[in-house]
Design an enzyme around this catalytic site. Structure first.
Site, short mmCIF file in Angstrom:
data_model
loop_
_atom_site.label_atom_id
_atom_site.label_comp_id
_atom_site.label_asym_id
_atom_site.label_seq_id
_atom_site.Cartn_x
_atom_site.Cartn_y
_atom_site.Cartn_z
N GLY A 12 -0.39 -2.36 1.19
CA GLY A 12 1.27 -1.74 1.63
C GLY A 12 1.30 -0.08 1.74
N SER A 13 -0.20 0.23 2.15
CA SER A 13 -0.06 1.86 2.44
C SER A 13 0.81 2.21 3.45
CB SER A 13 -1.68 2.23 2.40
OG SER A 13 -2.03 2.10 3.47
N ASN A 14 0.77 1.37 4.61
CA ASN A 14 1.74 1.42 5.69
C ASN A 14 3.25 1.61 5.14
OD1 ASN A 14 0.42 2.08 8.41
ND2 ASN A 14 -0.85 0.40 7.75
N ASN A 102 4.46 -5.51 15.48
CA ASN A 102 3.35 -5.49 14.42
C ASN A 102 2.55 -4.48 14.60
OD1 ASN A 102 1.34 -6.84 12.83
ND2 ASN A 102 0.40 -7.60 14.84
N HIS A 104 -1.66 -3.51 14.71
CA HIS A 104 -2.93 -4.15 14.56
C HIS A 104 -3.96 -3.25 14.61
CE1 HIS A 104 -5.59 -7.61 14.94
NE2 HIS A 104 -6.39 -6.63 15.87
N ASP A 145 -1.21 -11.34 17.80
CA ASP A 145 -1.49 -10.25 18.48
C ASP A 145 -1.32 -10.35 19.95
OD1 ASP A 145 -2.35 -9.49 15.80
OD2 ASP A 145 -4.22 -10.37 16.12
N GLU A 174 -2.52 5.00 11.94
CA GLU A 174 -1.47 4.24 11.66
C GLU A 174 -0.37 4.99 10.89
OE1 GLU A 174 -3.44 -0.26 11.44
OE2 GLU A 174 -3.02 0.85 9.32
C1 GAR Z 1 -3.47 -2.23 8.36
O1 GAR Z 1 -4.48 -1.49 8.80
C2 GAR Z 1 -2.84 -3.05 9.49
O2 GAR Z 1 -3.03 -2.63 10.98
C3 GAR Z 1 -3.73 -4.45 9.18
O3 GAR Z 1 -3.78 -4.45 8.12
C4 GAR Z 1 -3.86 -3.19 7.19
C5 GAR Z 1 -2.84 -3.23 6.15
O4 GAR Z 1 -3.05 -1.98 5.33
N1 GAR Z 1 -3.15 -5.43 9.98
C6 GAR Z 1 -3.88 -6.44 10.48
O5 GAR Z 1 -4.94 -6.47 10.34
C7 GAR Z 1 -2.81 -7.49 11.19
N2 GAR Z 1 -3.72 -8.08 11.91
P1 GAR Z 1 -1.86 -1.54 4.39
O6 GAR Z 1 -1.42 -3.12 3.59
O7 GAR Z 1 -2.36 -0.53 3.33
O8 GAR Z 1 -0.65 -1.06 5.20
#
Ligand code: GAR
Length: 192
Positions: A12-14, A102, A104, A145, A174
């Site tokens: 969940g850093s995003n 989304n 990616h 995607d 991101e």
């Molecule tokens: C992110 O890098 C996102 O782009 C990726 O998962 C990570 C989640 O990081 N998403 C995918 O791979 C979707 N196909 P986070 O939980 O630290 O935000």
């Protein structure tokens, strides 16, 4: 106020960045965190931030009502997938046309599709000896995607990069772009 839901399956850093970005926003408000994994880090973030969380269950998501009514009851108008690893069922796509985005961690259409997430994406990029990688933010349709691209940003793959170093570079991209793009797309929706 536009109530927004973030769907996430992992650390969940995003999500943390998006919450921070919209904390005092005049129009957009992170109202709900939706998660499919009881032990995901993102649930701790929701708890710390005092944002309601909804832990969803596979059967209901894919073969039931896909939580559409529940989201509508909470007046969610926009959905952001930030590391959410389940495919979005048709019922949900239909209930939120052009209102689900989304992120990616690669330059789609390369390195997308089922099983292409997180570390697996960065491993595939290195195995294919790509010179660059990056992020793609796109609308969501019924395929993994696949929906219409909104934004891409690139980063160079250097000799010696590993899946871990690439993941770091991609995460930085991101954090830099995703909240702002969400703001632009959600505002656009509001004015329709
Ligand atoms: C992110 O890098 C996102 O782009 C990726 O998962 C990570 C989640 O990081 N998403 C995918 O791979 C979707 N196909 P986070 O939980 O630290 O935000």
């Amino acid at each position: 106020m536009q109530p927004l839901a973030i769907f996430a399956s992992g650390a969940g850093s995003n999500t943390a960045r998006i919450i921070e970005y919209f904390r005092h926003h005049p129009r957009i408000h992170v109202a709900l965190i939706v998660c499919n994994k009881p032990d995901a880090g993102v649930l701790a973030i929701a708890a710390k931030e005092g944002i309601p969380a909804l832990l969803i269950e596979k059967e209901r998501f894919f073969r039931g009502d896909s939580y559409v009514e529940e989201l509508q009851k909470k007046e969610i108008g926009f959905i952001v997938l930030a590391g959410f690893l389940w495919k979005i069922p048709e019922a949900l796509v239909r209930a939120y046309p052009g209102k689900i985005v989304n992120i990616h961690p690669a330059l789609l259409p390369k390195f997308g599709g089922k099983g292409m997430y997180g570390r697996f994406v960065h491993e595939a990029v290195i195995a294919a000896a790509e010179k660059e990688t990056g992020i793609t933010i796109h609308y969501v349709d019924e395929q993994y995607d696949h929906g219409r691209p909104i934004f891409q940003a690139k980063v160079i793959v250097e000799t010696g990069d590993t899946p871990e170093t690439l993941a770091k570079k991609v995460h930085l991209l991101e954090y830099e772009h995703f909240p702002r793009i969400i703001e632009e797309v959600a505002d656009l929706q509001n004015h329709r």
